[in-house]
Design a protein around this motif. Structure first.
Motif, PDB file in Angstrom:
ATOM      1  N   SER A   1     -75.660  -3.533  27.767  1.00  0.00           N
ATOM      2  CA  SER A   1     -75.358  -2.731  26.432  1.00  0.00           C
ATOM      3  C   SER A   1     -73.897  -3.112  26.155  1.00  0.00           C
ATOM      4  N   TYR A   2     -73.821  -3.477  24.370  1.00  0.00           N
ATOM      5  CA  TYR A   2     -72.664  -3.735  23.944  1.00  0.00           C
ATOM      6  C   TYR A   2     -71.642  -2.659  24.079  1.00  0.00           C
ATOM      7  N   TRP A   3     -71.970  -1.394  23.868  1.00  0.00           N
ATOM      8  CA  TRP A   3     -71.099  -0.175  24.146  1.00  0.00           C
ATOM      9  C   TRP A   3     -70.597  -0.082  25.422  1.00  0.00           C
ATOM     10  N   ARG A   4     -71.701  -0.306  26.420  1.00  0.00           N
ATOM     11  CA  ARG A   4     -71.119  -0.080  27.795  1.00  0.00           C
ATOM     12  C   ARG A   4     -69.941  -1.300  28.121  1.00  0.00           C
TER      13      ARG A   4
ATOM     14  N   PRO B   1     -63.336  -5.055  19.802  1.00  0.00           N
ATOM     15  CA  PRO B   1     -64.911  -4.895  19.574  1.00  0.00           C
ATOM     16  C   PRO B   1     -65.255  -5.815  18.741  1.00  0.00           C
TER      17      PRO B   1
END
Length: 341
Positions: free
Chosen positions: A196-199, A90
């Motif tokens: 998207s970062y989360w994707r 992350p």
């Protein structure tokens, strides 16, 4: 004495919205030379490729299981603890996205109303057409002969980077529609949530798996092509031309002939090349942009040559009840009903 004129018979049951047109005449045999086209589902508005969400879910599950497996195996002493560094991804991803955003900001030319104004107009129009609440940043970077563009993000920012050679494609002497399609394609990645970062974090391990990761990438590219087509249908042939033959020879590519080859080129290795590619192979991609009645082929080559549906050609419409009920010139894009014999 003058003979009274016959009383004209009223037209029975006028057709709504077509004043003065009578009931349909008795049916006549259909014209075998004209085949009405199916509804152009993927031309009406941008849509996700049908494979995208199912493959995305599978990739996310694979990534989650992979993270859990690393923790369990390290806890059991079956793997070296250095593999725990994978759990720091992350932070690594955050840094990578930050560097990717900073590089064009300090080395590239930002598109504005006074710098690359045509590209900026295309960017603004695509964002508005897709319903975005903001206009993404956009930068032009030195291409050094490469044809490329990409979309990404960092934090709450989203941006597009276009290699300078694409503006040679967009020149008035070549195909500005192709450039508009490509910019629409990249903004489409943003509108579809691909940046998207989360994707990206949730798919990092799954996308590294052969075949599975490339399948997700191809589905996303087809989705972005749907957005690009929605922004500029007439730009699809030029976009395929420049990807296939380069920025100077794109006009020499016959789009229909190129797309037709999707059905002709066969064999195991043809399908393997597509399966391991992050982007659909170009002939299949061209066929999908031309045939807007169905989604782009993912694993098996297109089987039929379908023309006159996409890429600036006619948009399919359902057949009328009878040719005589449709006034000339009333169908879109100059389509006329079959002649009545």
């Amino acid at each position: 004495m003058d003979t009274p004129a016959p009383i004209p018979r009223a037209l029975p049951n006028p057709i709504p919205n077509v004043p003065g047109v009578a009931d349909p005449l008795p049916e006549t045999p259909p014209d075998p030379s004209r085949r009405w086209l199916r509804a152009a589902r993927f031309a009406a508005r941008p849509q996700l490729h049908p494979w995208e969400i199912p493959v995305l879910v599978l990739v996310i599950l694979t990534t989650t299981v992979g993270y859990a497996a690393i923790v369990v195996l390290v806890a059991l002493g079956m793997l070296d603890q250095i593999l725990l560094a994978a759990l720091a991804f992350p932070l690594v991803l955050f840094v990578i996205r930050g560097l990717t955003y900073a590089t064009p900001r300090v080395n590239g030319v930002q598109m504005t109303p006074t710098q690359f104004p045509d590209g900026y107009r295309m960017l603004v129009e695509a964002a508005a057409r897709y319903g975005l609440e903001y206009v993404p940043d956009a930068y032009v970077v030195l291409g050094n002969g490469q044809i490329n563009a990409f979309a990404s993000g960092h934090g709450f920012r989203r941006f597009v980077v276009v290699y300078s050679d694409l503006f040679e494609v967009g020149g008035a002497a070549r195909s500005p529609e192709a450039l508009e399609f490509i910019i629409g394609h990249e903004v489409g990645h943003i509108a579809a949530g691909h940046t998207s970062y989360w994707r990206q974090l949730a798919t990092v391990l799954g996308t590294s798996i052969p075949l599975l990761g490339s399948a997700l990438s191809r589905a996303q590219e087809y989705t972005a092509d749907n957005y690009g087509y929605y922004a500029k249908p007439a730009g699809a042939p030029g976009a395929i031309g420049v990807l296939a033959a380069g920025k100077y020879m794109l006009s020499a590519v016959d789009f229909d002939e190129f797309a037709d080859r999707a059905t002709h080129e066969r064999g195991f290795f043809v399908h393997l090349v597509n399966a391991i590619s992050t982007h659909p192979v170009l002939t299949w991609r061209a066929a999908a942009l031309r045939n807007r009645t169905r989604a782009g082929a993912m694993l098996l080559r297109p089987r039929q040559i379908v023309r006159d549906i996409g890429s600036g050609n006619v948009v399919a419409v359902p057949p009328p009840a009878h040719p005589a009920t449709v006034p000339p010139g009333s169908l879109p894009n100059g389509i006329e009903p079959p002649p009545r014999f």
